[in-house]
Design a protein around this motif. Structure first.
Motif, PDB file in Angstrom:
ATOM      1  N   GLU A  84      -3.390  15.029   4.455  1.00  0.00           N
ATOM      2  CA  GLU A  84      -2.535  13.959   4.966  1.00  0.00           C
ATOM      3  C   GLU A  84      -2.787  12.671   4.194  1.00  0.00           C
ATOM      4  O   GLU A  84      -3.937  12.272   4.010  1.00  0.00           O
ATOM      5  CB  GLU A  84      -2.811  13.728   6.447  1.00  0.00           C
ATOM      6  N   ILE A  85      -1.701  12.050   3.752  1.00  0.00           N
ATOM      7  CA  ILE A  85      -1.787  10.744   3.111  1.00  0.00           C
ATOM      8  C   ILE A  85      -0.599   9.897   3.564  1.00  0.00           C
ATOM      9  O   ILE A  85       0.371  10.416   4.124  1.00  0.00           O
ATOM     10  CB  ILE A  85      -1.843  10.801   1.561  1.00  0.00           C
ATOM     11  N   GLU A  86      -0.699   8.617   3.326  1.00  0.00           N
ATOM     12  CA  GLU A  86       0.364   7.684   3.677  1.00  0.00           C
ATOM     13  C   GLU A  86       0.588   6.730   2.511  1.00  0.00           C
ATOM     14  O   GLU A  86      -0.373   6.225   1.926  1.00  0.00           O
ATOM     15  CB  GLU A  86      -0.015   6.882   4.918  1.00  0.00           C
ATOM     16  N   PHE A  87       1.839   6.489   2.214  1.00  0.00           N
ATOM     17  CA  PHE A  87       2.220   5.498   1.211  1.00  0.00           C
ATOM     18  C   PHE A  87       2.728   4.266   1.930  1.00  0.00           C
ATOM     19  O   PHE A  87       3.539   4.379   2.852  1.00  0.00           O
ATOM     20  CB  PHE A  87       3.360   6.027   0.324  1.00  0.00           C
ATOM     21  N   ASP A  88       2.284   3.096   1.508  1.00  0.00           N
ATOM     22  CA  ASP A  88       2.851   1.847   1.989  1.00  0.00           C
ATOM     23  C   ASP A  88       3.662   1.272   0.843  1.00  0.00           C
ATOM     24  O   ASP A  88       3.134   1.040  -0.250  1.00  0.00           O
ATOM     25  CB  ASP A  88       1.767   0.860   2.407  1.00  0.00           C
ATOM     26  N   LEU A  89       4.963   1.102   1.102  1.00  0.00           N
ATOM     27  CA  LEU A  89       5.875   0.566   0.090  1.00  0.00           C
ATOM     28  C   LEU A  89       6.361  -0.802   0.524  1.00  0.00           C
ATOM     29  O   LEU A  89       6.641  -1.026   1.707  1.00  0.00           O
ATOM     30  CB  LEU A  89       7.090   1.478  -0.078  1.00  0.00           C
ATOM     31  N   LEU A  90       6.490  -1.703  -0.423  1.00  0.00           N
ATOM     32  CA  LEU A  90       6.986  -3.051  -0.189  1.00  0.00           C
ATOM     33  C   LEU A  90       8.358  -3.179  -0.818  1.00  0.00           C
ATOM     34  O   LEU A  90       8.571  -2.741  -1.952  1.00  0.00           O
ATOM     35  CB  LEU A  90       6.025  -4.076  -0.815  1.00  0.00           C
ATOM     36  N   GLU A  91       9.279  -3.784  -0.087  1.00  0.00           N
ATOM     37  CA  GLU A  91      10.609  -4.043  -0.643  1.00  0.00           C
ATOM     38  C   GLU A  91      10.541  -5.313  -1.489  1.00  0.00           C
ATOM     39  O   GLU A  91      10.111  -6.363  -1.011  1.00  0.00           O
ATOM     40  CB  GLU A  91      11.634  -4.206   0.474  1.00  0.00           C
ATOM     41  N   THR A  92      10.928  -5.191  -2.739  1.00  0.00           N
ATOM     42  CA  THR A  92      10.935  -6.323  -3.664  1.00  0.00           C
ATOM     43  C   THR A  92      12.366  -6.502  -4.178  1.00  0.00           C
ATOM     44  O   THR A  92      13.209  -5.627  -3.958  1.00  0.00           O
ATOM     45  CB  THR A  92       9.996  -6.062  -4.870  1.00  0.00           C
ATOM     46  N   PRO A  93      12.661  -7.577  -4.880  1.00  0.00           N
ATOM     47  CA  PRO A  93      14.008  -7.734  -5.449  1.00  0.00           C
ATOM     48  C   PRO A  93      14.379  -6.599  -6.413  1.00  0.00           C
ATOM     49  O   PRO A  93      15.552  -6.294  -6.596  1.00  0.00           O
ATOM     50  CB  PRO A  93      13.933  -9.075  -6.185  1.00  0.00           C
ATOM     51  N   ARG A 103      -5.571   7.152   3.188  1.00  0.00           N
ATOM     52  CA  ARG A 103      -5.990   8.400   3.819  1.00  0.00           C
ATOM     53  C   ARG A 103      -7.165   8.095   4.728  1.00  0.00           C
ATOM     54  O   ARG A 103      -7.921   7.140   4.494  1.00  0.00           O
ATOM     55  CB  ARG A 103      -6.375   9.454   2.788  1.00  0.00           C
ATOM     56  N   ASP A 104      -7.309   8.873   5.780  1.00  0.00           N
ATOM     57  CA  ASP A 104      -8.464   8.753   6.661  1.00  0.00           C
ATOM     58  C   ASP A 104      -9.635   9.486   6.023  1.00  0.00           C
ATOM     59  O   ASP A 104      -9.443  10.553   5.430  1.00  0.00           O
ATOM     60  CB  ASP A 104      -8.157   9.365   8.023  1.00  0.00           C
ATOM     61  N   ILE A 105     -10.819   8.896   6.141  1.00  0.00           N
ATOM     62  CA  ILE A 105     -12.034   9.546   5.650  1.00  0.00           C
ATOM     63  C   ILE A 105     -13.122   9.437   6.718  1.00  0.00           C
ATOM     64  O   ILE A 105     -13.039   8.596   7.618  1.00  0.00           O
ATOM     65  CB  ILE A 105     -12.545   8.931   4.327  1.00  0.00           C
ATOM     66  N   ALA A 106     -14.127  10.263   6.604  1.00  0.00           N
ATOM     67  CA  ALA A 106     -15.295  10.161   7.474  1.00  0.00           C
ATOM     68  C   ALA A 106     -16.161   9.005   6.980  1.00  0.00           C
ATOM     69  O   ALA A 106     -16.305   8.800   5.756  1.00  0.00           O
ATOM     70  CB  ALA A 106     -16.094  11.464   7.443  1.00  0.00           C
ATOM     71  N   TRP A 107     -16.722   8.233   7.894  1.00  0.00           N
ATOM     72  CA  TRP A 107     -17.542   7.074   7.537  1.00  0.00           C
ATOM     73  C   TRP A 107     -18.700   7.469   6.623  1.00  0.00           C
ATOM     74  O   TRP A 107     -19.029   6.750   5.688  1.00  0.00           O
ATOM     75  CB  TRP A 107     -18.040   6.400   8.810  1.00  0.00           C
TER      76      TRP A 107
END
Length: 174
Positions: A84-93, A103-107
């Motif tokens: 499992e992974i997640e992408f964070d995308l930013l809207e730009t011009p 991604r979540d990891i163990a401490w």
């Protein structure tokens, strides 16, 4: 009598101004965010194209459109090779761009220097959740550490880049 009243009033005022013991002054405060859940089928095609170009083979599961501080983001969740992974995308011009991959990891798997910096900043903190966020712009990694009972806002964030580790004093903008 007036002196006793004045001393009592000062003590009450000072007590009201102090941070509660459970919330250190350095705890990050997250900005207000409007969140719109988005089914995989409803994610704009240009957003899907950006994440699949960044990591070929990525399978989209769902997303959230987030708006905060005048910026629009898509958080796109899914899997790559079963992880499992997640992408964070930013809207730009210029269009949508990946700003971080999470991604979540163990401490216990966090780098030793990151764990040491967190312990120095907040003795006894044992996070119940750790998000590892690789920053697309410069390759820095932000470790978001969540405490028991506080799932919405990291209790501490630690940045690692080029062997240097810093405890952040403000919430990372993405």
């Amino acid at each position: 009598m007036i002196r006793l009243v004045l001393i009592s009033a000062c003590a009450v005022t000072l007590a009201a101004c102090q941070q509660p013991a459970s919330e250190p002054a350095s705890a990050p405060v997250a900005p207000v965010t409007d969140i719109t859940p988005t089914a995989a089928a409803d994610i704009p095609p240009e957003v899907v194209a950006v994440v699949q170009a960044a990591r070929p083979g990525f399978i989209v599961a769902e997303a959230e459109l987030k708006e905060r501080e005048g910026r629009r983001y898509y958080d796109v969740e899914g899997t790559l090779n079963g992880a499992e992974i997640e992408f964070d995308l930013l809207e730009t011009p210029q269009g949508w761009t990946v700003v971080e991959i999470q991604r979540d990891i163990a401490w216990v798997t966090a780098p030793t220097a990151v764990r040491a910096a967190a312990e120095t900043a907040r003795a006894g903190l044992t996070p119940v959740r750790v998000i590892e966020s690789t920053q697309a712009a410069d390759g820095a990694v932000i470790y978001e550490l969540f405490a028991e009972g506080k799932p919405d806002v990291p209790s501490l964030e630690v940045r690692q880049k080029d062997g240097k580790v810093d405890v952040l004093k403000e919430v990372w903008p993405h």
